[in-house]
Design an enzyme around this catalytic site. Structure first.
Site, PDB file in Angstrom:
ATOM      1  CB  THR A 151     -99.932 -41.077  22.388  1.00 17.97           C
ATOM      2  OG1 THR A 151     -99.440 -40.040  21.555  1.00 17.97           O
ATOM      3  CG2 THR A 151    -100.527 -42.169  21.519  1.00 17.97           C
ATOM      4  CE  LYS A 178    -101.162 -39.461  18.754  1.00 19.79           C
ATOM      5  NZ  LYS A 178     -99.729 -39.948  18.621  1.00 19.79           N
ATOM      6  CB  THR A 193     -96.859 -40.797  15.723  1.00 16.43           C
ATOM      7  OG1 THR A 193     -95.770 -41.658  15.586  1.00 16.43           O
ATOM      8  CG2 THR A 193     -98.100 -41.544  16.179  1.00 16.43           C
ATOM      9  CD  GLU A 274     -93.386 -36.932  23.065  1.00 14.64           C
ATOM     10  OE1 GLU A 274     -94.127 -37.920  23.035  1.00 14.64           O
ATOM     11  OE2 GLU A 274     -92.182 -36.976  22.817  1.00 14.64           O
ATOM     12  CG  ASN A 403     -89.557 -38.520  24.096  1.00 14.07           C
ATOM     13  OD1 ASN A 403     -90.339 -39.331  23.619  1.00 14.07           O
ATOM     14  ND2 ASN A 403     -89.689 -37.212  23.960  1.00 14.07           N
ATOM     15  CB  THR A 408     -90.797 -47.786  31.443  1.00 17.84           C
ATOM     16  OG1 THR A 408     -90.592 -46.372  31.502  1.00 17.84           O
ATOM     17  CG2 THR A 408     -89.650 -48.430  30.734  1.00 17.84           C
TER      18      THR A 408
END
Lengths: 408, 408
Positions: A151, A178, A193, A274, A403, A408
C-alpha cells in the site's frame, strides 16, 4: 548454520505465487495469490484489535488447520463493512477454491487498504481468475506477489533462508510482508495492517504454535510505526513438509532460522514506516520482568517527542527518560544507564539519574551519533535480568503528509 | 450563575503577580512569581510520570498544607538533574522566602523547559529578587506572569470567573496555565509539562481535595497533545479565603465555576497544542464504565492516524473505529454510533457496524464537516450509561518541525 539466500516466497519447495491488477487500485498490482501443491499446516496470527476486518473474522471462525492457498488484495481493507463484507470474504474464498479445485476452507483471505468501503467484487473475482492462471515459481512470481500486497510501502519486504536441520534435512523458509502505517501489531496466534506470509517446506505439527507465538512476540509484535494497531493484521505461515525429514517443531536450527527471518522482516517494516527517514532500535536490559522490558521499548518507540527528536537529530535525550517514566515499568532512576549509538559512535548519556553531558560541546557528540540512518537507544534499568528489543522509526513531515491525504 | 469576566490571576482578592526576564532564556520573560497576602490553603496535583523533576519531588516531600507564594521558571525543567537539581529547587524556595519574609515551606516551585541541564542559579536568584520587587495587582501583572511561564505556547491561557455562593458570598476564581507539547497529564492530587496556577478568594478546607481531583480528571487529565506525560506537570490552586463567608467545599455554584474554568483551560491547552491547526473534541457516551469512556477518548485523541486525518480533513473515519478497537473498552460494534460535527454540520458516519456513506459524493460531506477549526467526534458505544469528553489537536507539519528542533 542459517544461510541467507536470494530467494522469495516460492523458494521453499511446492509453492507458487502470482500478483495481478484487478482494478481495485487505479494502476498498481492489487491482488495476489499464494498456492501450495499439497495442503500445508497453517500457523495463523491475527490482530487483537476488537474491530476486526471481515476476512480476519472469517478465518478465526474457520480455524482451518491446513491451508492450500492464500488470496490477498490491497486497496480495500474490507473492514467496517458489516454482513456484506463478511459475505464478500467468503466469496473470495469460494472463487479461489473453484479456480484451484480445492476446499474453500483451505483458502486464507487477507485484505489491506481503506477501511469502511464495500469491496468491488466484480473486480476481485476477475483478479482471482487471472491470478490463478498466472501462478508460477521463481523470482518473478515472488516479486509480483510482493508488489500486489503493497500500500504505502516503498520497499519490498522479503527474506529467505536455507538451514540444515538436526536430522540432516535441508529446508527453506521465506517470508514476505507489507506494512508501513497503522503499524503496532499485537498478533495473537489463532485468535494486523501488517500482512505477512511465510512459506517453508519443513515438516511442522500444530505443536509448533507456541514457538510461533514466542517468535512473533519478539519480532512482529515489537514493531511500531505509530502505535495504532490495525483491524487487518495477519501473519500466516504455511509449512507444506515437502522437504521431508522429521518434524522440525523443536529443532533449534529451524527455530533460529525462523527467528532470523522474522526479525529481518520486523526491522524492514520499521525502516519503511510511513515517511520514515531513520530506523530506531530500542534495546532494554536489566528489567525486572519481560513485560516491563517490552513496555519500556513500546513507550519509547511510540513517543512522538522521541521520534521527532530523532528525525531532527536533536539531542533531547530527556525525552527518552520521560517515556521511561511513563511506561509503567519498575526501575531505579539512580541505576539507570542510557547509551545512544549511531554509525560507529557510542555515546553514554545518563549515569545514576543525572546526564553525563552538560557542555554544549559534548552535546554536539550526541547529535552526531543521532545523525545516522539507524539510531540505537540502549537503556539498562538496573533492577533485573529481563530484556527486550523493538523497532520503530522517526516522525517526519512525510508521515503527516501521507496520512493527511490517505483516503483522497 | 457563573459569570466569565475579563480577569486574571490577581483578580481574586489578596493575590499579586510578577513576570521578569532572568536570563535563563535569551530574550523572553522566564521567571514568574505569585504571592498571596495571607497563607492560602493549597491544593496540589503533580505528574504521575515516575521520572519527576526536582521541584516536583521537593513539593511532594514538603507536602505543605498552606502556601503563600509560587515561583516558576521557564527555559529549564530542572529534571534529570539528580541531587544538584534538588538542592537548586530548595535554593529557589529559600530565595523567595527571604525576599517575601515567609517560611520556605510556604513556597511552591515549578519549572518547565529543557530536561537534563543544570539550572543557572545566578540568573534564577537575580530573577527572584527582581520579581519580588515587581509584585503587583492588575491586568498588566497578570499578563507578565502568564508570559513568563510560556515555552512553545503561542497564546496566553487564562480564565477568570465570578460566582455567588449559596451563602451569598461573591467569590472569584482565576487560572493560568502553560502547555503545548509533552502534554498528556495524569495529575494526581498530592502525589505535569502543564503548569497551572489557580487562585481563588473563596474559603476552602483540605476536604475539597477529592472534588479537586475529580474536576482535574474531567478537565486537565482529559487533554492530550501527544500522549507523552511530562516530568514536570503541576497544577496548584491557592484558596486564600479573603472573600469570607462559609467554606465553599460543597457549594454547587463554586464547584460548577471551578469546573468551567478548568474545562476552558483544558480546551485552550489542546487548541494551542504544538503545531495544532484544529481542536479535536471527542465525546464518548454509552460506555459500560467511566474508565472505559476515558480510555476510548484517550486512544482516539492520541492516535497519530486520526490526528493527521483531521489535519488533512481526510474523511478516513475508519481510523476512529480502529482506535476504538484498540482502546481496550467494551463495546458492541453493531450498536456503535459515530457522528462527526464541524461548523454547523452534523454528519452521521457509522450505524450498526457499517458506514452510512459509500458514495464519493456523500463522503465529500464528511470532508466539509472536518474542514473546521473545531472537529467534534461523537461516539456512542451502546453498552452502558457512562460518558467522558476529552480534547486534543491535529498532527501537523509544524508539530514535527517544533519537536525536531526543540533543544537547538
Amino acid at each position: 548454520m542459517v544461510e541467507i539466500i536470494d530467494g522469495g516466497i516460492t523458494t521453499p519447495q511446492g509453492f507458487k505465487a502470482a500478483g495481478v491488477h484487478s482494478g481495485v487500485k487505479y494502476r498498481s498490482l492489487d491482488l495476489g495469490l499464494l498456492y501450495s501443491e499439497v495442503p500445508a499446516t497453517a500457523f495463523k496470527a491475527f490482530t487483537s484489535n476488537k474491530v476486526k476486518a471481515a476476512p480476519v473474522q472469517m478465518m478465526i471462525k474457520d480455524d482451518s488447520p491446513k491451508l492450500s492457498a492464500i488470496v490477498v488484495n490491497s486497496g480495500n481493507a474490507n473492514a467496517l463493512t458489516g454482513r456484506r463484507g463478511y459475505e464478500d470474504a467468503e466469496t473470495m474464498q469460494r472463487a479461489v477454491a473453484a479456480e484451484l479445485n480445492i476446499d474453500p476452507k483451505e483458502v486464507g483471505v487477507m485484505s489491506t487498504g481503506l477501511i469502511g468501503r464495500f469491496m468491488d467484487m466484480h473486480k476481485i473475482q476477475y483478479g482471482i481468475s487471472k491470478a490463478a492462471k498466472q501462478l508460477d515459481v521463481g523470482r518473478e512470481a515472488d516479486g509480483l506477489l510482493c508488489e500486489a500486497i503493497m500500500t504505502t510501502d516503498t520497499i519490498k519486504k522479503e527474506c529467505a533462508v536455507r538451514v540444515r536441520l538436526g536430522d540432516g534435512t535441508l529446508v527453506y523458509i521465506s517470508a514476505i510482508s507489507k506494512g508501513s502505517g497503522m503499524i503496532s501489531p499485537h498478533l495473537k496466534v489463532l485468535h494486523g495492517t501488517t500482512l505477512t506470509m511465510i512459506t517453508t517446506d519443513a515438516v511442522l505439527t500444530p505443536k509448533f504454535n507456541e514457538v510461533y507465538q514466542s517468535i512473533l512476540d519478539d519480532s512482529m509484535n515489537m514493531v511500531s510505526v505509530d502505535g495504532d494497531q490495525s483491524t487487518n493484521d495477519t501473519c500466516i505461515m504455511l509449512a507444506n513438509g515437502m522437504a521431508g525429514g522429521q518434524a522440525a517443531d523443536e529443532d533449534p536450527a529451524f527455530i533460529d532460522a525462523l527467528r532470523m527471518v522474522m526479525t529481518k522482516i520486523a526491522r524492514t517494516i520499521a525502516m519503511d514506516g510511513e515517511g520514515a527517514s531513520k530506523l530506531i532500535t530500542v534495546e532494554v536490559t536489566g528489567a525486572e520482568t519481560k513485560d516491563d522490558a517490552r513496555k519500556v521499548v513500546k513507550t519509547i518507540i511510540n513517543s512522538p517527542l522521541v521520534k521527532s527528536a530523532i528525525f531532527g537529530s536533536d539531542p533531547n535525550y530527556g525525552r527518552v527518560m520521560m517515556a521511561l517514566g511513563n511506561s509503567g515499568a519498575n526501575f531505579s532512576l539512580n541505576d539507570v544507564h542510557l547509551t545512544i549509538k549511531g554509525g560507529d559512535m557510542e555515546v553514554p548519556i545518563l549515569d545514576s539519574g543525572a546526564p553525563v553531558f552538560q557542555e554544549e560541546r559534548s552535546v554536539e557528540v550526541v547529535r552526531m551519533a543521532m545523525d545516522n540512518k539507524e539510531v540505537i537507544l540502549q537503556l539498562d534499568l538496573g533492577v533485573g535480568n529481563e530484556s527486550a528489543t523493538g523497532w520503530g522509526c522517526d516522525l517526519t513531515y512525510d508521515y503527516v503528509r501521507i496520512n493527511a491525504e490517505y483516503a483522497t
